[in-house]
Design a protein around this motif. Structure first.
Motif, PDB file in Angstrom:
ATOM      1  N   GLN A  20      -6.046  -6.066   1.098  1.00 14.82           N
ATOM      2  CA  GLN A  20      -4.952  -5.621   1.953  1.00 14.82           C
ATOM      3  C   GLN A  20      -3.638  -6.299   1.597  1.00 14.82           C
ATOM      4  O   GLN A  20      -2.563  -5.785   1.912  1.00 14.82           O
ATOM      5  N   SER A  21      -3.710  -7.459   0.941  1.00 13.57           N
ATOM      6  CA  SER A  21      -2.474  -8.178   0.623  1.00 13.57           C
ATOM      7  C   SER A  21      -1.952  -7.889  -0.774  1.00 13.57           C
ATOM      8  O   SER A  21      -0.898  -8.385  -1.161  1.00 13.57           O
ATOM      9  N   ARG A  80       5.217  -5.762   3.489  1.00 11.89           N
ATOM     10  CA  ARG A  80       4.659  -6.587   2.418  1.00 11.89           C
ATOM     11  C   ARG A  80       5.134  -6.093   1.055  1.00 11.89           C
ATOM     12  O   ARG A  80       5.493  -6.881   0.175  1.00 11.89           O
ATOM     13  N   ASN A  81       5.125  -4.783   0.872  1.00 13.16           N
ATOM     14  CA  ASN A  81       5.600  -4.226  -0.392  1.00 13.16           C
ATOM     15  C   ASN A  81       7.063  -4.585  -0.633  1.00 13.16           C
ATOM     16  O   ASN A  81       7.464  -4.910  -1.759  1.00 13.16           O
ATOM     17  N   ASN A 131       1.935  -3.200   5.692  1.00 11.87           N
ATOM     18  CA  ASN A 131       1.863  -2.783   4.288  1.00 11.87           C
ATOM     19  C   ASN A 131       3.251  -2.484   3.734  1.00 11.87           C
ATOM     20  O   ASN A 131       3.600  -2.886   2.617  1.00 11.87           O
ATOM     21  N   VAL A 141      -0.202   5.250   2.212  1.00 11.52           N
ATOM     22  CA  VAL A 141      -0.409   3.954   1.581  1.00 11.52           C
ATOM     23  C   VAL A 141      -1.610   3.266   2.192  1.00 11.52           C
ATOM     24  O   VAL A 141      -2.454   2.707   1.511  1.00 11.52           O
ATOM     25  N   ASP A 142      -1.730   3.311   3.525  1.00  5.66           N
ATOM     26  CA  ASP A 142      -2.838   2.653   4.195  1.00  5.66           C
ATOM     27  C   ASP A 142      -4.161   3.321   3.855  1.00  5.66           C
ATOM     28  O   ASP A 142      -5.201   2.684   3.874  1.00  5.66           O
ATOM     29  N   ARG A 163      -1.001  -2.267  10.792  1.00  4.18           N
ATOM     30  CA  ARG A 163      -1.323  -2.504   9.380  1.00  4.18           C
ATOM     31  C   ARG A 163      -0.406  -1.702   8.472  1.00  4.18           C
ATOM     32  O   ARG A 163       0.013  -2.169   7.416  1.00  4.18           O
ATOM     33  N   GLN A 164      -0.101  -0.476   8.872  1.00  5.49           N
ATOM     34  CA  GLN A 164       0.777   0.365   8.059  1.00  5.49           C
ATOM     35  C   GLN A 164       2.173  -0.250   7.956  1.00  5.49           C
ATOM     36  O   GLN A 164       2.782  -0.262   6.877  1.00  5.49           O
ATOM     37  N   ARG A 220      -6.420   1.714   1.410  1.00  2.00           N
ATOM     38  CA  ARG A 220      -7.102   0.489   1.797  1.00  2.00           C
ATOM     39  C   ARG A 220      -8.266   0.776   2.738  1.00  2.00           C
ATOM     40  O   ARG A 220      -9.280   0.131   2.698  1.00  2.00           O
ATOM     41  N   PRO A 227      -0.658  -4.938  -3.329  1.00  3.79           N
ATOM     42  CA  PRO A 227      -0.135  -3.566  -3.248  1.00  3.79           C
ATOM     43  C   PRO A 227      -0.697  -2.640  -4.315  1.00  3.79           C
ATOM     44  O   PRO A 227      -0.071  -2.379  -5.329  1.00  3.79           O
TER      45      PRO A 227
END
Length: 239
Positions: A175-176, A36-37, A33, A9-10, A29-30, A13, A178
């Motif tokens: 990054q914000s 956030r999802n 992510n 996923v990362d 960050r991962q 980005r 998805p």
């Protein structure tokens, strides 16, 4: 979900570090992510508290990358600090989400206008190739390839615009949002292909104003479709 399950996923980005090594920052960050999802999909509900130890155990990591993830999500507005070390999922309104797409649309539109004015024949051929590969992925219903190729198309436009400050402003927005979830939205792929076709026609004609208009409209409509998709999944936006 183990860390290895969301590393790809990362990659949509930002490329992974050379040598395959994952830095603490990248790991944070991962995790951000993935969380956030879950927030966007309603799997983590507004007001729900986030327990650092539980998140560490879930992803099999130490506290530091989880702290990094919490800091990033707090900065982005997805998590709120209630004091005394308590963090909770933010209560986001529909307008909060719409604002992200509105701002991103404006910035992508400017980048597209500049790219239209600056693109060489070879660069337009590159964009056409990415577009054709996206169309093939849509026909094959390959969601992962669709997300990657659509991201690559927009990234190439940003590069051609030669506007580092603009790209820097777009990065936190990218990054914000998805990207990898958009391929789950019905008709997203076919709409993206149709928009790219119109966009390429405008760029080949050097119609920068038209290209900007197409891009702004596309980003806002894609955002509206995604929010409708979330509501269909039962996500309830705060009033």
């Amino acid at each position: 979900m183990a860390v290895s399950e969301f590393r790809q996923v990362d990659d949509l980005r930002e490329p992974a570090p050379l040598g395959g090594r994952v830095s603490r920052e990248t790991l944070g960050r991962q995790i951000a992510n993935a969380l956030r999802n879950q927030i966007l999909l309603g799997e983590l509900r507004p007001g729900q508290h986030l327990n650092q130890q539980q998140v560490c155990e879930r992803f099999g990591v130490s506290r530091m990358p989880v702290r990094d993830a919490f800091m990033l999500l707090t900065y982005e507005g997805f998590v709120v600090d209630e004091g005394a070390g308590r963090l909770a999922v933010a209560r986001l309104t529909r307008r909060d989400h719409e604002d992200v797409y509105m701002i991103e649309g404006i910035l992508h539109g400017i980048a597209c206008r500049r790219a239209t004015e600056a693109a060489t024949s070879d660069e337009l051929i590159e964009l056409k190739d990415l577009h054709e590969r996206l169309a093939s992925a849509v026909r094959a219903r390959d969601g992962a390839a669709m997300a990657t190729l659509n991201w690559a198309f927009h990234r190439r436009i940003n590069q051609i615009s030669a506007s580092p400050k603009l790209t820097a402003a777009l990065k936190p927005l990218a990054q914000s949002i998805p990207r990898e979830l958009f391929s789950s939205v019905p008709s997203w792929g076919s709409k993206a292909v149709a928009v790219q076709q119109k966009l390429l026609a405008a760029m080949r004609a050097r119609d920068a104003e038209r290209a900007e208009e197409i891009m702004v409209k596309h980003v806002n409509e894609a955002g509206a479709d995604f929010l409708k998709f979330l509501q269909g999944r039962g996500v309830d936006f705060a009033s």
